[in-house]
Write a protein that holds these residues in place. Structure first.
Motif, PDB file in Angstrom:
ATOM      1  N   ASP A   1       0.821  -1.215   0.000  1.00 18.62           N
ATOM      2  CA  ASP A   1       0.000   0.000   0.000  1.00 18.62           C
ATOM      3  C   ASP A   1       0.853   1.263   0.000  1.00 18.62           C
ATOM      4  OD1 ASP A   1      -2.309  -1.463  -0.045  1.00 18.62           O
ATOM      5  OD2 ASP A   1      -2.643  -1.386   2.125  1.00 18.62           O
ATOM      6  N   THR A   2       2.054   1.179   0.586  1.00 19.36           N
ATOM      7  CA  THR A   2       2.933   2.355   0.634  1.00 19.36           C
ATOM      8  C   THR A   2       3.752   2.523  -0.634  1.00 19.36           C
ATOM      9  OG1 THR A   2       4.795   1.160   1.640  1.00 19.36           O
ATOM     10  CG2 THR A   2       3.118   2.069   3.138  1.00 19.36           C
ATOM     11  N   ARG A   3       3.686   1.559  -1.520  1.00 23.55           N
ATOM     12  CA  ARG A   3       4.457   1.610  -2.767  1.00 23.55           C
ATOM     13  C   ARG A   3       3.498   1.466  -3.951  1.00 23.55           C
ATOM     14  NH1 ARG A   3      10.054   0.386  -1.563  1.00 23.55           N
ATOM     15  NH2 ARG A   3      10.267   0.787   0.667  1.00 23.55           N
ATOM     16  N   PRO A   4       2.939   2.561  -4.442  1.00 25.56           N
ATOM     17  CA  PRO A   4       1.971   2.462  -5.549  1.00 25.56           C
ATOM     18  C   PRO A   4       2.509   1.702  -6.766  1.00 25.56           C
ATOM     19  CG  PRO A   4       1.999   4.675  -4.632  1.00 25.56           C
ATOM     20  CD  PRO A   4       3.131   3.944  -3.986  1.00 25.56           C
ATOM     21  N   ALA A   5       3.806   1.736  -6.979  1.00 19.04           N
ATOM     22  CA  ALA A   5       4.374   1.039  -8.137  1.00 19.04           C
ATOM     23  C   ALA A   5       4.255  -0.475  -8.018  1.00 19.04           C
ATOM     24  CB  ALA A   5       5.841   1.439  -8.310  1.00 19.04           C
ATOM     25  N   LEU A   6       3.998  -0.948  -6.802  1.00 22.80           N
ATOM     26  CA  LEU A   6       3.885  -2.391  -6.589  1.00 22.80           C
ATOM     27  C   LEU A   6       2.434  -2.873  -6.529  1.00 22.80           C
ATOM     28  CD1 LEU A   6       6.645  -2.901  -3.844  1.00 22.80           C
ATOM     29  CD2 LEU A   6       6.861  -3.122  -6.332  1.00 22.80           C
ATOM     30  N   ALA A   7       1.486  -1.990  -6.802  1.00 21.88           N
ATOM     31  CA  ALA A   7       0.067  -2.345  -6.650  1.00 21.88           C
ATOM     32  C   ALA A   7      -0.323  -3.532  -7.531  1.00 21.88           C
ATOM     33  CB  ALA A   7      -0.805  -1.133  -6.973  1.00 21.88           C
ATOM     34  N   HIS A   8       0.332  -3.696  -8.674  1.00 24.76           N
ATOM     35  CA  HIS A   8      -0.046  -4.795  -9.578  1.00 24.76           C
ATOM     36  C   HIS A   8       0.292  -6.166  -9.006  1.00 24.76           C
ATOM     37  CE1 HIS A   8       4.217  -4.096 -10.466  1.00 24.76           C
ATOM     38  NE2 HIS A   8       4.271  -5.318 -10.937  1.00 24.76           N
ATOM     39  N   TRP A   9       1.055  -6.221  -7.914  1.00 26.05           N
ATOM     40  CA  TRP A   9       1.393  -7.491  -7.277  1.00 26.05           C
ATOM     41  C   TRP A   9       0.295  -7.985  -6.330  1.00 26.05           C
ATOM     42  CZ3 TRP A   9       5.028 -10.596  -8.917  1.00 26.05           C
ATOM     43  CH2 TRP A   9       6.137 -10.091  -9.583  1.00 26.05           C
ATOM     44  N   ARG A  10      -0.720  -7.168  -6.077  1.00 24.84           N
ATOM     45  CA  ARG A  10      -1.724  -7.565  -5.081  1.00 24.84           C
ATOM     46  C   ARG A  10      -2.437  -8.872  -5.443  1.00 24.84           C
ATOM     47  NH1 ARG A  10      -3.017  -4.056  -1.013  1.00 24.84           N
ATOM     48  NH2 ARG A  10      -4.972  -5.200  -0.721  1.00 24.84           N
ATOM     49  N   PRO A  11      -2.865  -9.112  -6.684  1.00 24.82           N
ATOM     50  CA  PRO A  11      -3.506 -10.409  -6.987  1.00 24.82           C
ATOM     51  C   PRO A  11      -2.577 -11.589  -6.718  1.00 24.82           C
ATOM     52  CG  PRO A  11      -3.958  -8.814  -8.715  1.00 24.82           C
ATOM     53  CD  PRO A  11      -2.929  -8.178  -7.839  1.00 24.82           C
ATOM     54  N   PHE A  12      -1.308 -11.437  -7.078  1.00 23.04           N
ATOM     55  CA  PHE A  12      -0.351 -12.513  -6.832  1.00 23.04           C
ATOM     56  C   PHE A  12      -0.217 -12.784  -5.339  1.00 23.04           C
ATOM     57  CE2 PHE A  12       3.967 -13.774  -5.719  1.00 23.04           C
ATOM     58  CZ  PHE A  12       4.176 -14.880  -6.523  1.00 23.04           C
ATOM     59  N   LEU A  13      -0.034 -11.730  -4.547  1.00 26.16           N
ATOM     60  CA  LEU A  13       0.137 -11.896  -3.105  1.00 26.16           C
ATOM     61  C   LEU A  13      -1.136 -12.431  -2.453  1.00 26.16           C
ATOM     62  CD1 LEU A  13       2.088  -8.591  -2.415  1.00 26.16           C
ATOM     63  CD2 LEU A  13       3.007 -10.911  -2.380  1.00 26.16           C
ATOM     64  N   HIS A  14      -2.296 -12.026  -2.975  1.00 32.81           N
ATOM     65  CA  HIS A  14      -3.569 -12.524  -2.457  1.00 32.81           C
ATOM     66  C   HIS A  14      -3.654 -14.040  -2.640  1.00 32.81           C
ATOM     67  CE1 HIS A  14      -8.041 -13.175  -2.877  1.00 32.81           C
ATOM     68  NE2 HIS A  14      -7.979 -12.540  -1.711  1.00 32.81           N
ATOM     69  N   THR A  15      -3.243 -14.516  -3.811  1.00 31.73           N
ATOM     70  CA  THR A  15      -3.248 -15.959  -4.063  1.00 31.73           C
ATOM     71  C   THR A  15      -2.242 -16.672  -3.172  1.00 31.73           C
ATOM     72  OG1 THR A  15      -3.963 -15.656  -6.351  1.00 31.73           O
ATOM     73  CG2 THR A  15      -2.838 -17.718  -5.817  1.00 31.73           C
ATOM     74  N   LYS A  16      -1.037 -16.105  -3.045  1.00 31.23           N
ATOM     75  CA  LYS A  16      -0.017 -16.726  -2.206  1.00 31.23           C
ATOM     76  C   LYS A  16      -0.493 -16.839  -0.764  1.00 31.23           C
ATOM     77  CE  LYS A  16       3.577 -17.710  -4.767  1.00 31.23           C
ATOM     78  NZ  LYS A  16       4.133 -19.085  -4.846  1.00 31.23           N
TER      79      LYS A  16
END
Length: 740
Positions: A240-255
Motif C-alpha cells: 500500500d505504501t508503494r503504488p508502483a507495486l500495486a499490480h502485485w496484489r492479486p499474486f500476493l492474495h493468491t499466495k
C-alpha cells in the motif's frame, strides 16, 4: 570491510551450534565476520559462542538481555554488521563446503546485485537429504540480473530469508527489518524481492536446511501459527505504501490463500479445537484483501464458503483418492491376469533362436558390457536380432536410428522376452520375467567387486538397507553364465550369489576398448569435453558411502583440488551413478562446470570414453580402478575414510594394502602427491603393474567376441589359465575364499 556479515540468531540449539559455526569458520573463503546473537538462550549456547569468539577474531557475540524471538534477534545483529552483504544463517543449519567462495564469485560475476538467491537441500533428522524441488528455477539467467517482474517465477521458491544474501546498503536504504512472531520471513522476503532492482541466482546448494524432529515451528502444534495472518497483513501494508507495486496484489492474495490453506491441511500444525477459527480468520482476510476484479483460482474458492464446506470438500477429496486407488488396484490385477493368460499361451510357442534381448543399468540405455556384446554380435552374428529394453522414451532419445528397442512392461517387451533365446544384462531382470527352458541368461556384472555384494550383505545391515537379498538371489537363479575378468571376481560372485550358474573367464567386454589403447585414444573425447590440448587430465571418480543415508559424503572440495592442481591440468569429475540425480550435482559441480573450473563428466553415457580421455585416475573405492588399470596409467587412491567405509559396507580386498598406486590418507597428502610429481614415480608404476596382473588377467581386448562366439555361435575358444584365486579378508588378510 568484510565481504559477508553472517548474522546467526541463537536460541536453544546447543546440540547443533558447533556444526553450524564450524561449517562457517571452516570455509576456504575467509573474508567474513560472524555476528552471533544470543537470544537469552537458557542452555549452554552463550558459553559456546564466547568460546568461539575467544578462538576466532572474526566472531563477535551479542548477548541480549531478554528473549526477543528470531526476527528481532536478527534485527539486533544488523547494526553491528560492516560487510558488503548480509547473510542470515539459522543456528541449526550449516553451510556446504565451498559455499562462501561460490557466493563471492557469483556476486563478482553479476556486478554486486541487490539480492543473490541460491539453492539448498533439506537434511532430515533420520539421515535423509532432499534437494529443493524447484532448483531448476535457479538455473536460468546465468549471465545477468533481473527483477521479480521480469522473472516472477522466482517468487515460487520457498519464501525464507536464509537462501539469499542481501547487499547491506540496499537493506539499509529501504529500511527493511524483521517483525516479531512466527512466519517472520514472509514480510521480509516479499518486500525485499519486489523492491530489488537487480536479482541474481546461483544454481548451487550452499546450505543444508535441517529438518528437526522437535523444536522448530514446522514440528510444533500451537496457536502461534495464527501469526501468519498478521505477517501477510504486513506485506499488504507494505504494498500500500508503494503504488508502483500495486499490480502485485492479486499474486500476493493468491499466495496468502495457498499458504494458509497449506498450514490448515497439515495435521500437526494447529490444535484441533482451533482449526475452525483459523479457517474463519483466513477467509475474512482473504475477502478483505481481495483485489477488485481478481479471478480466484479454483483451489482457493473454498475460502469463499464455510468451514463445514471446507471439511466436506476435504472428505470428498480423500474419498475420491481412495476410490481411485482401489480402481487402479483392480485394473492392475485384471491386467496382470490377462498378461498371465497371454504369457501362458505364448510360453507354449518355441523360442526364437535368433533373438537376443539386452539391458544395462536398470534399463538406462545401450551401455556397459551388454552394449559391447551387442556390437560384437552385430558384426559376428548378424542373423541374431538384438532388442534393447529401456525404461522410457527419454532413455531412447539418443540411440542410433538402427537400434531396436522396447519399453519396459510394454506389449513389445512381453513379446520379445517371451520368445528370446539370449538375455544379456548387468542387473537382474524384473521378477515377473519367466525364464524358459532353453533360454540363455548371461550376467555381465558391473565390474570387479571391491565391496560386499549379494549374500555377503546379510552381515551388513546398514549396507543392505532397502535391499531384499533373498529376492535378489531368486532372480540370480536365472543366470546361466557369469562373466569374470579375473579369478578374484570368479570366487566372489560364486560366494555372493550361491546359485547354479557357470563362470566364464571371458574378460570384461566393455574394457576391450581400453586394452592396448594408445596415448591419443582419448583425443576426440577431450576435444568434445573442451579440454585444452596438452593439459594433464585428472579424473576424480568418488563412490557412494553406505554409512551415510543417500550415499553422499563430500571427501574433497573439487574447486580447491582444481586450483591446487594448477595451470596445465584439467580436473574431470564423474560421480557414481547413484549420486548423479541427488544433491551432489548441486553442491558445486554444475556451477563449477559452468565457470570452467572443472569438467563434470557425470552424464557422459560411456564411462570408457572418460577413462580414455584422462591421464590419471583419483578415486576412493570405485570399481573403476579395476577397469582403468587396463590403460596402464597412474592411479591414486584417496582413502581418508577407509576404516568407516570398510566397517559399514565390507570389502573383499584391503585396497590400501594392495593399492594400484600411491595412497593418500588425507587431502594434504593427495595435494602433495601431485605437487611433488610422486603420483607417477617408479613406485607408482610398480604398484600398478602388480595390480593389473591380478585384476586384468583375462582382459585381452577380445572379451565381447569371446562371448558371442562361445554362447551364440557355439564355437570353442581356448581355455583360460586355471589356478587358485586369493581374496584376502578385510581384517586379517587371510584367504577369505578357498577354491573347492
Amino acid at each position: 570491510m568484510p565481504r559477508f556479515s553472517i548474522i546467526v540468531p541463537v536460541f536453544k540449539v546447543q546440540g547443533y551450534l558447533h556444526a553450524c559455526l564450524d561449517s562457517v569458520l571452516g570455509q576456504s573463503y575467509r573474508d567474513i565476520e560472524v555476528i552471533a546473537v544470543d537470544d537469552r538462550s537458557p542452555d549452554g549456547c552463550g558459553a559456546i559462542l564466547d568460546a568461539y569468539a575467544a578462538r576466532d577474531e572474526r566472531v563477535r557475540v551479542l548477548h541480549l538481555p531478554e528473549n526477543v524471538g528470531l526476527g528481532r534477534a536478527r534485527n539486533a545483529g544488523m547494526p553491528h554488521a560492516t560487510g558488503d552483504y548480509l547473510f542470515f544463517l539459522d543456528s541449526d543449519d550449516t553451510l556446504t563446503p565451498g559455499a562462501l567462495r561460490a557466493l563471492a564469485d557469483r556476486l563478482d560475476e553479476t556486478g554486486d546485485p541487490d539480492v543473490l538467491v541460491f539453492d539448498y537441500a533439506r537434511t532430515h533428522w533420520w539421515g535423509g537429504t532432499r534437494r529443493n524441488v524447484l532448483a531448476h528455477l535457479l538455473a536460468g539467467n546465468t549471465d545477468g540480473t533481473f527483477t521479480a517482474a521480469e522473472r516472477p517465477e522466482i517468487l515460487d521458491l520457498l519464501m525464507v530469508v536464509w537462501n539469499k544474501v542481501y547487499r547491506r546498503d540496499f537493506v539499509e536504504r529501504e529500511d527493511f527489518t524483521f517483525p516479531p512472531g512466527y512466519y517472520e520471513d514472509t514480510p521480509w522476503t516479499f518486500p525485499v524481492l519486489l523492491s530489488a532492482e537487480r536479482i541474481a541466482t546461483l544454481d548451487r546448494i550452499c546450505l543444508y536446511y535441517r529438518q528437526r524432529r522437535q523444536g522448530s515451528i514446522l514440528s510444533t502444534t500451537s496457536r502461534e501459527h495464527f501469526d501468519v495472518h498478521e505477517q501477510y497483513a504486513r506485506v499488504f501494508r507494505f504494498v500500500d505504501t508503494r503504488p508502483a507495486l500495486a499490480h502485485w496484489r492479486p499474486f500476493l492474495h493468491t499466495k496468502m490463500g495457498e499458504h494458509c490453506l497449506d498450514i490448515l491441511s497439515k495435521p500437526d500444525r494447529l490444535p484441533p479445537s482451533d482449526r475452525g477459527e483459523f479457517f474463519r480468520r483466513t477467509a475474512e482476510m482473504f475477502r478483505a484483501h481481495r483485489p477488485e476484479g481478481a479471478r480466484i483460482p479454483a483451489a482457493l474458492r473454498v475460502l469463499e464458503g464455510s468451514y463445514s464446506g471446507y471439511l466436506l470438500r476435504r472428505q470428498a477429496g480423500r474419498a475420491g483418492r481412495e476410490l481411485g486407488r482401489r480402481a487402479r488396484q483392480a485394473r492392475t490385477a485384471a491386467a496382470a491376469r490377462v498378461a498371465r493368460g497371454r504369457s501362458a499361451l505364448n510360453l507354449h510357442r518355441p523360442l526364437d533362436p535368433d533373438l537376443a534381448v539386452y539391458s544395462a543399468f536398470s534399463h538406462r540405455g545401450v551401455l556397459g558390457d551388454p552394449a559391447a556384446i551387442h556390437r560384437a554380435a552385430r558384426a559376428l552374428a548378424p542373423h541374431i536380432r538384438g532388442v534393447w529394453v529401456l525404461a522410457g522414451e527419454d532413455e531412447a532419445a539418443g540411440l542410433p536410428p538402427d537400434t531396436e528397442y522396447v519399453l519396459l512392461d510394454s506389449p513389445g517387451y512381453r513379446r520379445v522376452t517371451e520368445r528370446a533365446t539370449y538375455f544379456v544384462n548387468n542387473v537382474n531382470w524384473p521378477g515377473a520375467l519367466v525364464k524358459r527352458p532353453g533360454s540363455v541368461h548371461v550376467h555381465t556384472h558391473q565390474g570387479t567387486p571391491l565391496k560386499y555384494m549379494g549374500a555377503d550383505l546379510l552381515d551388513k545391515p546398514g549396507a543392505r538397507h532397502g535391499v531384499d537379498v533373498p529376492r535378489m538371489l531368486r532372480r540370480a537363479d536365472r543366470w546361466d553364465y557369469s562373466l569374470v575378468a579375473n579369478r578374484h571376481s570368479e570366487l566372489v560372485w560364486e560366494r555372493a550369489f550361491p546359485c547354479h550358474f557357470t563362470s566364464l573367464r571371458t574378460g570384461s567386454p566393455r574394457n576391450d576398448v581400453l586394452v592396448g589403447a594408445g596415448a591419443d585414444s582419448g583425443r576426440g573425447v577431450r576435444a568434445r569435453l573442451g579440454i585444452p590440448d596438452g593439459d594433464t587430465v585428472v579424473l576424480y571418480a568418488p563412490t557412494r558411502r553406505d554409512y551415510r543415508r543417500g550415499g553422499l559424503v563430500e571427501r574433497i572440495d573439487p574447486a580447491r583440488f582444481a586450483a591446487d592442481l594448477g595451470e596445465g591440468h584439467t580436473l574431470v569429475v564423474r560421480l557414481h551413478p547413484s549420486l548423479a540425480g541427488g544433491p551432489a550435482r548441486g553442491l558445486g559441480l554444475s556451477e563449477l562446470h559452468r565457470r570452467g573450473v572443472l569438467v563434470d563428466a557425470t552424464d557422459e553415457p560411456c564411462v570408457q570414453d572418460v577413462l580414455l580421455a584422462s591421464d590419471v585416475l583419483v578415486t576412493d573405492y570405485s570399481a573403476l580402478m579395476f577397469d582403468y588399470a587396463n590403460l596402464d596409467r597412474p592411479i591414486v587412491i584417496h582413502a581418508d575414510d577407509w576404516d568407516a567405509y570398510r566397517a559399514s559396507r565390507g570389502a573383499y580386498v584391503d585396497i590400501t594394502a594392495e593399492a594400484p598406486g600411491h595412497v593418500a590418507r588425507s587431502y594434504r597428502e593427495l595435494a602433495w602427491l601431485f605437487d611433488s610429481g610422486t603420483w607417477r614415480d617408479e613406485e607408482a608404476a610398480r604398484l600398478r603393474s602388480a595390480f593389473r596382473d591380478r585384476y586384468c588377467e583375462f582382459d585381452d581386448g577380445r572379451a565381447a567376441e569371446r562371448v558371442v562366439r562361445t554362447l551364440m555361435l557355439g564355437e570353442r575358444t581356448p581355455d583360460r589359465p586355471a589356478g587358485p584365486a586369493r581374496v584376502p579378508s578385510q581384517a586379517t588378510a587371510r584367504d577369505l575364499l578357498i577354491p573347492s
